[in-house]
Design a protein around this motif. Structure first.
Motif, PDB file in Angstrom:
ATOM      1  N   HIS A 189      -7.215 -11.041  -1.894  1.00  0.00           N
ATOM      2  CA  HIS A 189      -6.354 -10.368  -0.926  1.00  0.00           C
ATOM      3  C   HIS A 189      -7.114 -10.239   0.392  1.00  0.00           C
ATOM      4  N   PRO A 190      -6.434  -9.961   1.496  1.00  0.00           N
ATOM      5  CA  PRO A 190      -7.097  -9.963   2.807  1.00  0.00           C
ATOM      6  C   PRO A 190      -7.801  -8.662   3.173  1.00  0.00           C
ATOM      7  N   TYR A 191      -7.727  -7.654   2.318  1.00  0.00           N
ATOM      8  CA  TYR A 191      -8.222  -6.338   2.706  1.00  0.00           C
ATOM      9  C   TYR A 191      -9.730  -6.213   2.512  1.00  0.00           C
ATOM     10  N   ILE A 192     -10.372  -5.444   3.406  1.00  0.00           N
ATOM     11  CA  ILE A 192     -11.820  -5.226   3.309  1.00  0.00           C
ATOM     12  C   ILE A 192     -12.166  -4.582   1.987  1.00  0.00           C
ATOM     13  N   ASP A 193     -11.336  -3.671   1.545  1.00  0.00           N
ATOM     14  CA  ASP A 193     -11.540  -2.989   0.270  1.00  0.00           C
ATOM     15  C   ASP A 193     -10.178  -2.781  -0.378  1.00  0.00           C
ATOM     16  N   VAL A 194     -10.168  -2.656  -1.696  1.00  0.00           N
ATOM     17  CA  VAL A 194      -8.905  -2.544  -2.415  1.00  0.00           C
ATOM     18  C   VAL A 194      -8.169  -1.253  -2.061  1.00  0.00           C
ATOM     19  N   TRP A 195      -8.860  -0.266  -1.473  1.00  0.00           N
ATOM     20  CA  TRP A 195      -8.156   0.928  -1.000  1.00  0.00           C
ATOM     21  C   TRP A 195      -6.988   0.542  -0.102  1.00  0.00           C
ATOM     22  N   GLU A 196      -7.221  -0.434   0.781  1.00  0.00           N
ATOM     23  CA  GLU A 196      -6.202  -0.826   1.756  1.00  0.00           C
ATOM     24  C   GLU A 196      -4.982  -1.474   1.114  1.00  0.00           C
ATOM     25  N   ALA A 197      -5.105  -1.904  -0.143  1.00  0.00           N
ATOM     26  CA  ALA A 197      -3.979  -2.520  -0.826  1.00  0.00           C
ATOM     27  C   ALA A 197      -2.958  -1.484  -1.288  1.00  0.00           C
ATOM     28  N   VAL A 198      -3.316  -0.198  -1.201  1.00  0.00           N
ATOM     29  CA  VAL A 198      -2.367   0.880  -1.492  1.00  0.00           C
ATOM     30  C   VAL A 198      -1.605   1.190  -0.204  1.00  0.00           C
ATOM     31  N   LYS A 199      -0.303   1.228  -0.273  1.00  0.00           N
ATOM     32  CA  LYS A 199       0.506   1.462   0.924  1.00  0.00           C
ATOM     33  C   LYS A 199       0.167   2.820   1.540  1.00  0.00           C
ATOM     34  N   PRO A 200      -0.040   2.863   2.851  1.00  0.00           N
ATOM     35  CA  PRO A 200      -0.365   4.138   3.497  1.00  0.00           C
ATOM     36  C   PRO A 200       0.646   5.242   3.203  1.00  0.00           C
ATOM     37  N   ALA A 201       1.934   4.900   3.191  1.00  0.00           N
ATOM     38  CA  ALA A 201       2.957   5.914   2.942  1.00  0.00           C
ATOM     39  C   ALA A 201       2.790   6.559   1.571  1.00  0.00           C
ATOM     40  N   SER A 202       2.315   5.798   0.604  1.00  0.00           N
ATOM     41  CA  SER A 202       2.114   6.350  -0.739  1.00  0.00           C
ATOM     42  C   SER A 202       0.985   7.366  -0.757  1.00  0.00           C
ATOM     43  N   VAL A 203       0.019   7.183   0.136  1.00  0.00           N
ATOM     44  CA  VAL A 203      -1.126   8.092   0.213  1.00  0.00           C
ATOM     45  C   VAL A 203      -0.815   9.274   1.132  1.00  0.00           C
ATOM     46  N   GLY A 204       0.253   9.150   1.935  1.00  0.00           N
ATOM     47  CA  GLY A 204       0.604  10.214   2.856  1.00  0.00           C
ATOM     48  C   GLY A 204      -0.087  10.116   4.193  1.00  0.00           C
ATOM     49  N   ILE A 205      -0.443   8.886   4.601  1.00  0.00           N
ATOM     50  CA  ILE A 205      -1.076   8.674   5.903  1.00  0.00           C
ATOM     51  C   ILE A 205      -0.253   7.650   6.683  1.00  0.00           C
ATOM     52  N   PRO A 206      -0.333   7.666   8.024  1.00  0.00           N
ATOM     53  CA  PRO A 206       0.462   6.701   8.797  1.00  0.00           C
ATOM     54  C   PRO A 206      -0.045   5.271   8.679  1.00  0.00           C
ATOM     55  N   ALA A 207      -1.369   5.100   8.542  1.00  0.00           N
ATOM     56  CA  ALA A 207      -1.966   3.761   8.447  1.00  0.00           C
ATOM     57  C   ALA A 207      -3.414   3.919   8.007  1.00  0.00           C
ATOM     58  N   TRP A 208      -3.990   2.837   7.476  1.00  0.00           N
ATOM     59  CA  TRP A 208      -5.415   2.833   7.179  1.00  0.00           C
ATOM     60  C   TRP A 208      -6.177   2.663   8.502  1.00  0.00           C
TER      61      TRP A 208
END
Length: 266
Positions: A189-208
């Motif tokens: 996947h293109p993300y620096i870390d797998v954290w970023e693969a979780v949608k921001p809205a699911s975590v309650g943040i506007p964006a990583w």
């Protein structure tokens, strides 16, 4: 003749109806009046209790149009009484109640780290047990060619590898390209870390947030979001907000599904 309408408010001023959503545990919503964002941890008659990312609890009434779900207004309602048996797994596959885990295959799926493995288990765990696929983590892919040689893939022991930050020109892309075994599939996947693969809205943040080069990425994320700089606690919070495949970005979903198909192919 028009039917009598007791609501004298002009139709163009009336609010459009919004969906009713059961206040299921771990559903992340925002209360419109206060902006408080958190996950549902309890729902009694007429009220819902939310927990934010810092562990703070607040109780709100179940008012019509009282919450935002992924930025859209909803009316939370009390969930139906009694446990409901899910008809699908967290990955979206048809659930097989009472199915026994299959004896582990010789094939494996390797991921880079513990967080990757935990996220895969969270969403695909039921599917993997039914298919007899074991997921292991490598703590990085710098030695991937040697790992593949030591594993010794074959027709009955296929190896799938999930790589973080697999983008053109990256170190990871060069390492992945060096693995040419026909019984091994390396995807990423293109993300620096797998954290970023979780949608921001699911975590309650506007964006990583964007973390400057030279900083530890996870620590930088915690700092930018105002979280305590405890990456272990931050990950537990992020993982707790993942309930199904809907909470993950498609760039990760497709790659994991591809690996499972590859490893289980006859």
């Amino acid at each position: 003749m028009r039917a009598y309408d007791p609501d004298l408010t002009p139709s163009w001023k009336r609010s459009a109806p919004v969906p009713e959503v059961p206040a299921e545990p771990d559903l992340v919503v925002e209360e419109v009046g206060t902006g408080f964002c958190g996950a549902v941890i309890g729902c009694e008659a007429g009220t819902v209790t939310l927990e934010d990312r810092f562990g703070k609890h607040r109780v709100f009434p179940l008012e019509p149009r009282g919450f935002l779900l992924e930025g859209r207004p909803v009316t939370l309602v009390r969930p139906p009484a009694g446990p409901a048996r899910p008809s699908r797994t967290a990955s979206g596959s048809i659930a097989v109640p009472g199915a026994r885990a299959r004896v582990a295959r010789a094939g494996r799926i390797y991921v880079e780290g513990r967080h990757d493995a935990e996220l895969v288990e969270r969403v695909w765990g039921d599917d993997l047990r039914i298919e007899g696929v074991v997921v292991e983590y490598l703590e990085g892919v710098d030695d991937l060619p040697a790992v593949v040689r030591d594993f010794g893939p074959g027709p009955d022991a296929r190896l799938g590898v999930l790589v973080d930050h697999l983008v053109p020109g990256s170190k990871e892309s060069r390492i992945a390209a060096s693995v040419t075994d026909e019984h091994t599939l390396v995807v990423g996947h293109p993300y620096i870390d797998v954290w970023e693969a979780v949608k921001p809205a699911s975590v309650g943040i506007p964006a990583w947030p964007s973390v400057p080069r030279g900083q530890d990425w996870k620590t930088g994320v915690c700092r930018a979001l105002g979280w305590p700089e405890n990456t272990g606690a931050a990950w537990r919070h992020i993982l707790s907000r993942v309930r199904s495949y809907k909470d993950l970005e498609p760039e990760l979903l497709g790659r994991v599904e591809e690996l499972i198909d590859f490893v289980t192919a006859s």
